[in-house]
Design a protein around this motif. Structure first.
Motif, mmCIF file in Angstrom:
data_model
loop_
_atom_site.group_PDB
_atom_site.id
_atom_site.type_symbol
_atom_site.label_atom_id
_atom_site.label_comp_id
_atom_site.label_asym_id
_atom_site.label_seq_id
_atom_site.Cartn_x
_atom_site.Cartn_y
_atom_site.Cartn_z
ATOM 1 N N GLU A 40 47.083 24.548 50.090
ATOM 2 C CA GLU A 40 46.543 24.808 48.763
ATOM 3 C C GLU A 40 45.955 26.219 48.751
ATOM 4 O O GLU A 40 45.448 26.682 49.774
ATOM 5 N N VAL A 41 46.046 26.892 47.601
ATOM 6 C CA VAL A 41 45.438 28.213 47.471
ATOM 7 C C VAL A 41 44.754 28.300 46.113
ATOM 8 O O VAL A 41 45.244 27.735 45.129
ATOM 9 N N GLU A 42 43.597 28.947 46.084
ATOM 10 C CA GLU A 42 42.905 29.173 44.819
ATOM 11 C C GLU A 42 42.928 30.669 44.525
ATOM 12 O O GLU A 42 42.425 31.471 45.306
ATOM 13 N N LEU A 43 43.554 31.025 43.418
ATOM 14 C CA LEU A 43 43.608 32.413 42.964
ATOM 15 C C LEU A 43 42.494 32.620 41.957
ATOM 16 O O LEU A 43 42.332 31.819 41.035
ATOM 17 N N SER A 44 41.744 33.685 42.125
ATOM 18 C CA SER A 44 40.594 33.936 41.272
ATOM 19 C C SER A 44 40.637 35.380 40.799
ATOM 20 O O SER A 44 40.953 36.281 41.571
ATOM 21 N N GLY A 45 40.342 35.610 39.521
ATOM 22 C CA GLY A 45 40.331 36.972 39.006
ATOM 23 C C GLY A 45 39.382 37.135 37.835
ATOM 24 O O GLY A 45 39.159 36.201 37.068
ATOM 25 N N LEU A 46 38.828 38.339 37.727
ATOM 26 C CA LEU A 46 37.900 38.676 36.646
ATOM 27 C C LEU A 46 38.523 39.673 35.685
ATOM 28 O O LEU A 46 39.256 40.566 36.111
ATOM 29 N N GLY A 47 38.195 39.538 34.408
ATOM 30 C CA GLY A 47 38.559 40.544 33.404
ATOM 31 C C GLY A 47 40.032 40.894 33.391
ATOM 32 O O GLY A 47 40.891 40.044 33.203
ATOM 33 N N MET A 48 40.327 42.177 33.631
ATOM 34 C CA MET A 48 41.698 42.671 33.558
ATOM 35 C C MET A 48 42.596 42.095 34.655
ATOM 36 O O MET A 48 43.813 42.139 34.547
ATOM 37 N N ALA A 49 42.023 41.548 35.716
ATOM 38 C CA ALA A 49 42.820 40.964 36.800
ATOM 39 C C ALA A 49 43.357 39.579 36.437
ATOM 40 O O ALA A 49 44.196 39.040 37.155
ATOM 41 N N ILE A 50 42.904 39.004 35.337
ATOM 42 C CA ILE A 50 43.349 37.665 34.935
ATOM 43 C C ILE A 50 44.862 37.621 34.763
ATOM 44 O O ILE A 50 45.522 36.692 35.241
ATOM 45 N N SER A 51 45.440 38.628 34.115
ATOM 46 C CA SER A 51 46.896 38.609 33.910
ATOM 47 C C SER A 51 47.639 38.696 35.242
ATOM 48 O O SER A 51 48.705 38.102 35.407
ATOM 49 N N ILE A 71 43.552 24.612 36.502
ATOM 50 C CA ILE A 71 43.234 25.922 35.926
ATOM 51 C C ILE A 71 41.842 25.818 35.330
ATOM 52 O O ILE A 71 41.540 24.885 34.587
ATOM 53 N N LYS A 72 41.009 26.783 35.680
ATOM 54 C CA LYS A 72 39.638 26.786 35.170
ATOM 55 C C LYS A 72 39.356 28.175 34.601
ATOM 56 O O LYS A 72 39.616 29.180 35.263
ATOM 57 N N THR A 73 38.850 28.215 33.380
ATOM 58 C CA THR A 73 38.424 29.491 32.799
ATOM 59 C C THR A 73 36.933 29.410 32.552
ATOM 60 O O THR A 73 36.395 28.348 32.226
ATOM 61 N N LEU A 74 36.260 30.537 32.743
ATOM 62 C CA LEU A 74 34.827 30.574 32.520
ATOM 63 C C LEU A 74 34.395 31.993 32.207
ATOM 64 O O LEU A 74 35.174 32.938 32.314
ATOM 65 N N THR A 75 33.161 32.122 31.795
ATOM 66 C CA THR A 75 32.565 33.435 31.561
ATOM 67 C C THR A 75 31.364 33.537 32.484
ATOM 68 O O THR A 75 30.547 32.617 32.551
ATOM 69 N N ILE A 76 31.305 34.644 33.220
ATOM 70 C CA ILE A 76 30.173 34.843 34.115
ATOM 71 C C ILE A 76 29.441 36.124 33.714
ATOM 72 O O ILE A 76 30.032 37.020 33.111
ATOM 73 N N ASP A 77 28.174 36.183 34.028
ATOM 74 C CA ASP A 77 27.380 37.377 33.741
ATOM 75 C C ASP A 77 27.462 38.332 34.927
ATOM 76 O O ASP A 77 27.182 37.943 36.055
ATOM 77 N N MET A 78 27.855 39.561 34.641
ATOM 78 C CA MET A 78 27.941 40.594 35.675
ATOM 79 C C MET A 78 26.881 41.648 35.390
ATOM 80 O O MET A 78 26.622 41.983 34.238
ATOM 81 N N ARG A 79 26.299 42.193 36.448
ATOM 82 C CA ARG A 79 25.322 43.283 36.321
ATOM 83 C C ARG A 79 25.703 44.390 37.295
ATOM 84 O O ARG A 79 26.030 44.126 38.438
#
Length: 122
Positions: A40-51, A71-79
């Motif tokens: 099993e593999v989990e691919l994870s990406g933020l913002g522009m890396a989603i595509s 498939i899981k989509t979420l919004t995270i807070d970045m600083r």
């Protein structure tokens, strides 16, 4: 219940995809190795890396190497720094499992690589 492979708080079978650091096929090949090792593999990406994450998953599925598990989509807070106001950033996580034909396809791929290397030496 499925056990997660976790070391030091990080999943061993997670690939965090970047838009700029590596090529698409680097991630495709890395994903195949993770599928071989962990099933099993989990691919994870933020913002522009989603595509890019979606493209990797689709290549693996369309070529018969993987099946989609979650498939899981979420919004995270970045600083940028602790004093800055948090910026919401979209995130995707796609979990893929080995397909029924994974081992056959990998063996065929290895055979092809071997014969191509033999052709180059002649």
């Amino acid at each position: 219940m499925e056990k997660e492979m976790v070391t030091d708080g990080l999943k061993k079978n997670r690939i965090q995809v970047s838009n700029s650091k590596k090529s698409l096929f680097f991630y495709v090949n890395l994903s195949k190795r993770f599928l071989q090792e962990y099933n099993e593999v989990e691919l994870s990406g933020l913002g522009m890396a989603i595509s890019t994450v979606v493209s990797i998953a689709e290549i693996l599925k369309n070529n018969g190497f993987a099946i989609e598990k979650k498939i899981k989509t979420l919004t995270i807070d970045m600083r940028d720094d602790p004093e800055a106001r948090p910026l919401p950033k979209a995130k995707i996580e796609i979990t893929l499992g080995k397909s029924a034909h994974f081992d056959e396809l990998m063996a065929a791929e290895e055979d092809q690589k071997g014969s191509e290397e033999g052709d180059e030496q002649n």
